[in-house]
Design a protein around this motif. Structure first.
Motif, PDB file in Angstrom:
ATOM      1  N   TRP A 370       3.346 154.734  81.019  1.00  3.72           N
ATOM      2  CA  TRP A 370       3.535 154.086  82.316  1.00  3.72           C
ATOM      3  C   TRP A 370       4.376 152.817  82.238  1.00  3.72           C
ATOM      4  O   TRP A 370       4.694 152.205  83.257  1.00  3.72           O
ATOM      5  CB  TRP A 370       2.195 153.748  82.961  1.00  3.72           C
ATOM      6  CG  TRP A 370       1.156 153.209  82.024  1.00  3.72           C
ATOM      7  CD1 TRP A 370       0.131 153.907  81.442  1.00  3.72           C
ATOM      8  CD2 TRP A 370       1.025 151.855  81.543  1.00  3.72           C
ATOM      9  NE1 TRP A 370      -0.623 153.079  80.636  1.00  3.72           N
ATOM     10  CE2 TRP A 370      -0.100 151.813  80.676  1.00  3.72           C
ATOM     11  CE3 TRP A 370       1.743 150.672  81.743  1.00  3.72           C
ATOM     12  CZ2 TRP A 370      -0.510 150.642  80.030  1.00  3.72           C
ATOM     13  CZ3 TRP A 370       1.330 149.515  81.107  1.00  3.72           C
ATOM     14  CH2 TRP A 370       0.221 149.504  80.269  1.00  3.72           C
ATOM     15  N   ARG A 393       4.520 154.607  88.662  1.00  3.26           N
ATOM     16  CA  ARG A 393       3.588 154.954  87.587  1.00  3.26           C
ATOM     17  C   ARG A 393       2.244 154.251  87.782  1.00  3.26           C
ATOM     18  O   ARG A 393       2.139 153.254  88.495  1.00  3.26           O
ATOM     19  CB  ARG A 393       4.182 154.579  86.234  1.00  3.26           C
ATOM     20  CG  ARG A 393       5.446 155.361  85.880  1.00  3.26           C
ATOM     21  CD  ARG A 393       5.148 156.841  85.689  1.00  3.26           C
ATOM     22  NE  ARG A 393       6.323 157.626  85.462  1.00  3.26           N
ATOM     23  CZ  ARG A 393       6.887 157.835  84.267  1.00  3.26           C
ATOM     24  NH1 ARG A 393       6.376 157.266  83.198  1.00  3.26           N
ATOM     25  NH2 ARG A 393       7.949 158.602  84.162  1.00  3.26           N
ATOM     26  N   LYS A 394       1.223 154.765  87.080  1.00  4.15           N
ATOM     27  CA  LYS A 394      -0.110 154.175  87.152  1.00  4.15           C
ATOM     28  C   LYS A 394      -0.844 154.388  85.840  1.00  4.15           C
ATOM     29  O   LYS A 394      -0.603 155.371  85.124  1.00  4.15           O
ATOM     30  CB  LYS A 394      -0.905 154.780  88.307  1.00  4.15           C
ATOM     31  CG  LYS A 394      -1.050 156.296  88.259  1.00  4.15           C
ATOM     32  CD  LYS A 394      -1.680 156.838  89.531  1.00  4.15           C
ATOM     33  CE  LYS A 394      -1.718 158.373  89.538  1.00  4.15           C
ATOM     34  NZ  LYS A 394      -2.271 158.889  90.807  1.00  4.15           N
ATOM     35  N   GLU A 415      -1.054 148.139  93.237  1.00  2.00           N
ATOM     36  CA  GLU A 415      -2.112 148.860  93.943  1.00  2.00           C
ATOM     37  C   GLU A 415      -3.314 148.909  93.009  1.00  2.00           C
ATOM     38  O   GLU A 415      -3.253 149.529  91.952  1.00  2.00           O
ATOM     39  CB  GLU A 415      -1.644 150.265  94.302  1.00  2.00           C
ATOM     40  CG  GLU A 415      -2.681 151.069  95.078  1.00  2.00           C
ATOM     41  CD  GLU A 415      -2.215 152.487  95.348  1.00  2.00           C
ATOM     42  OE1 GLU A 415      -1.528 152.699  96.366  1.00  2.00           O
ATOM     43  OE2 GLU A 415      -2.519 153.362  94.510  1.00  2.00           O
ATOM     44  N   THR A 422      -9.586 150.446  97.267  1.00  2.00           N
ATOM     45  CA  THR A 422      -8.198 150.333  96.827  1.00  2.00           C
ATOM     46  C   THR A 422      -7.488 149.323  97.727  1.00  2.00           C
ATOM     47  O   THR A 422      -7.598 149.399  98.961  1.00  2.00           O
ATOM     48  CB  THR A 422      -7.470 151.684  96.905  1.00  2.00           C
ATOM     49  OG1 THR A 422      -8.111 152.605  96.028  1.00  2.00           O
ATOM     50  CG2 THR A 422      -6.010 151.545  96.475  1.00  2.00           C
ATOM     51  N   ARG A 440      -8.313 151.088  88.307  1.00  2.00           N
ATOM     52  CA  ARG A 440      -6.985 151.657  88.048  1.00  2.00           C
ATOM     53  C   ARG A 440      -5.943 150.708  88.614  1.00  2.00           C
ATOM     54  O   ARG A 440      -6.170 150.020  89.606  1.00  2.00           O
ATOM     55  CB  ARG A 440      -6.845 153.036  88.681  1.00  2.00           C
ATOM     56  CG  ARG A 440      -5.432 153.599  88.680  1.00  2.00           C
ATOM     57  CD  ARG A 440      -5.388 155.037  89.196  1.00  2.00           C
ATOM     58  NE  ARG A 440      -5.261 155.981  88.109  1.00  2.00           N
ATOM     59  CZ  ARG A 440      -5.550 157.281  88.201  1.00  2.00           C
ATOM     60  NH1 ARG A 440      -6.022 157.780  89.329  1.00  2.00           N
ATOM     61  NH2 ARG A 440      -5.383 158.078  87.160  1.00  2.00           N
ATOM     62  N   ALA A 442      -1.737 150.589  89.689  1.00  2.00           N
ATOM     63  CA  ALA A 442      -0.570 151.423  89.974  1.00  2.00           C
ATOM     64  C   ALA A 442       0.544 150.570  90.542  1.00  2.00           C
ATOM     65  O   ALA A 442       0.318 149.497  91.104  1.00  2.00           O
ATOM     66  CB  ALA A 442      -0.942 152.540  90.946  1.00  2.00           C
ATOM     67  N   ASN A 443       1.769 151.069  90.392  1.00  2.00           N
ATOM     68  CA  ASN A 443       2.948 150.400  90.950  1.00  2.00           C
ATOM     69  C   ASN A 443       3.532 151.285  92.045  1.00  2.00           C
ATOM     70  O   ASN A 443       4.239 152.258  91.762  1.00  2.00           O
ATOM     71  CB  ASN A 443       3.994 150.154  89.858  1.00  2.00           C
ATOM     72  CG  ASN A 443       5.238 149.466  90.386  1.00  2.00           C
ATOM     73  OD1 ASN A 443       5.320 149.133  91.566  1.00  2.00           O
ATOM     74  ND2 ASN A 443       6.212 149.251  89.519  1.00  2.00           N
TER      75      ASN A 443
END
Length: 475
Positions: A370, A393-394, A415, A422, A440, A442-443
């Motif tokens: 990622w 990606r995450k 995120e 979330t 988690r 994420a982008n």
């Protein structure tokens, strides 16, 4: 009609000759020494002409699979396959497996060009002429290697003695010579009949596999079995471990080229270096008026004929001559540029000492599927890291039993998933991830997401990570 060439790029090496920047888990082919691209990316760019080349086959190992895919995507490279070796078995089994994959996907009449991923080459018109001549010679029924016109009596390369001239200007191979000492290298050059062995090849698939079956039937059989039993894993093809591990550990030079009656060499005068030492990096670098090659995070005064590179901190050098100063985040090498071939001895000494072994193996910056993560500071019960997550990606959905984490967004939009919630975090905003909570990162944006992560707890090793969901199959 001239056939298109299928490039086969060997990208699984773990060399440490350019320590401290290169490590066994961060080899030189994936690092940026001079310029904006890694040596691997430059190799991909040299085989990007769709008029001349089919999409490339990459041979690497599972440890490097994501950085291969990521760096190829960055430069927009077309890939036919990323072939994963389960164990290291030298160049003959690896190349045989790649040849079987190309034969399966493109037919046995295909021509492959075998390239190392860590060479520096000026792809000028001379280079392109050599590629076309090698392709035509291979189509005429020869196994072709590229012999570099020597510029000095180098002792770090093998040599090729040229034989009779073939159509177009290629030559037969009279013999191969192992890496010589200085005196013997000078004697070879004096004859005018010897070239450096570059380790690059142009091969007709059918002839190469026929000769391989004749001289090394076990390599042929095991490589074929490994391909037939291979399996897909996301964008990768994993060779069967049981079959491939039984292949003899032998180079393609010994397995085929030194025994075949079909060996040819294309004399090549284009600029080439295998960048096997810091003095060779200096030789190909752009020099100032005093003969220095200086990186962006370095400066020199009253200094001549030196190489000064730094990955992180700024380095200043004064009053020196013929010096290499190479600074990584966690180690610095200083030595005579002319003696930089001896870096390997230093690396071996460091590897023997438990206190310094990690300096030869793990780089402070490691690459993930990622993005990347770099260690900034660590101490008792805490560690600070810098994370970069590529657009779209995450990381895996995960939790930790022995540590908590604090995330601070430096650039981009994050995120963040915490338990059932979330939410988005913008620059200069932060969040706390309690111990044991599922989370988690994420982008969702179009630019890289950069964060500072502070880990605190009684146990901070990666094996405290429990992955619950992962798009890269790492559960």
């Amino acid at each position: 009609m001239a056939a298109k060439i299928v490039p086969v790029i060997m990208a699984g090496g773990k060399g440490t000759r350019l320590w401290p920047l290169s490590r066994s888990t961060a080899p030189k082919q994936f690092l940026q020494f001079l310029g904006d691209h890694s040596l691997f990316q430059k190799t991909l760019q040299r085989v990007s002409d769709p008029e001349l080349y089919e999409p490339a086959v990459i041979v690497t190992n599972a440890e490097f699979r994501f950085i291969v895919a990521e760096q190829a995507q960055v430069v927009g490279a077309r890939l036919s396959s990323i072939l994963l070796e389960p164990v290291a078995r030298n160049t003959a089994p690896a190349l045989a497996a790649a040849a079987f994959v190309v034969a399966r996907d493109h037919g046995e009449d295909a021509i492959i060009q075998v390239l190392a991923s860590d060479h520096e080459i000026d792809a000028n018109e001379i280079y392109r002429d050599c590629i076309r001549l090698a392709r035509d010679t291979a189509q005429a029924g020869m196994l072709v290697t590229f012999g570099i016109t020597p510029t000095e009596p180098a002792t770090g390369y093998g040599y090729i003695e040229i034989g009779e001239e073939l159509a177009g200007g290629a030559r037969t191979v009279a013999r191969f010579v192992e890496k010589p000492n200085r005196e013997k290298a000078e004697a070879l050059l004096a004859t005018g009949r010897y070239l450096w062995n570059s380790g690059m090849f142009m091969l007709p698939i059918r002839l190469f596999l026929t000769d391989l079956a004749t001289f090394e039937p076990e390599v042929h059989a095991r490589a074929l079995a490994a391909v037939k039993a291979s399996r897909r894993d996301l964008d990768f093809e994993r060779l069967d471990a049981a079959a491939f591990s039984e292949a003899p550990d032998i180079s393609v030079d010994y397995a085929v080229f030194e025994r075949t009656a079909h060996a040819a060499v294309v004399p090549s005068s284009f600029p080439w270096s295998d960048l096997g030492s810091w003095d060779s990096v200096w030789a190909v670098g752009e020099k100032d008026a005093d003969g220095n090659v200086v990186g962006q995070k370095a400066s020199v005064s009253d200094t001549r004929n030196s190489l000064v590179l730094s990955r992180d901190i700024h380095v200043s050098v004064h009053g020196l001559d013929d010096i290499a100063v190479i600074a990584s985040e966690d180690a610095v090498y200083v030595g005579r540029l002319a003696d930089s071939q001896n870096v390997g001895q230093i690396v071996k000494a460091l590897a023997r000492n438990e206190a310094t072994r990690s300096l030869t193996e793990v780089h402070p910056t490691s690459y993930k599927p990622w993005g990347s993560v770099a260690s900034v500071l660590s101490g008792e019960r805490f560690e600070v890291k810098r994370l970069s997550i590529a657009p779209g990606r995450k990381i895996s959905l995960q939790r930790h039993f022995h540590r908590s984490e604090h995330w601070v967004v430096v650039k981009g939009t994050a995120e963040v998933t915490l338990g059932e919630e979330t939410r988005l975090l913008n620059e200069n905003e932060s969040v706390y991830v309690p111990q044991g909570v599922t989370h988690r990162l994420a982008n969702p944006g179009k630019i890289p997401l950069e964060l500072i992560e502070v880990q605190t707890g009684s146990y901070l090793s990666d094996d405290d990570t429990v992955r619950l969901d992962d798009e890269f199959g790492r559960l």
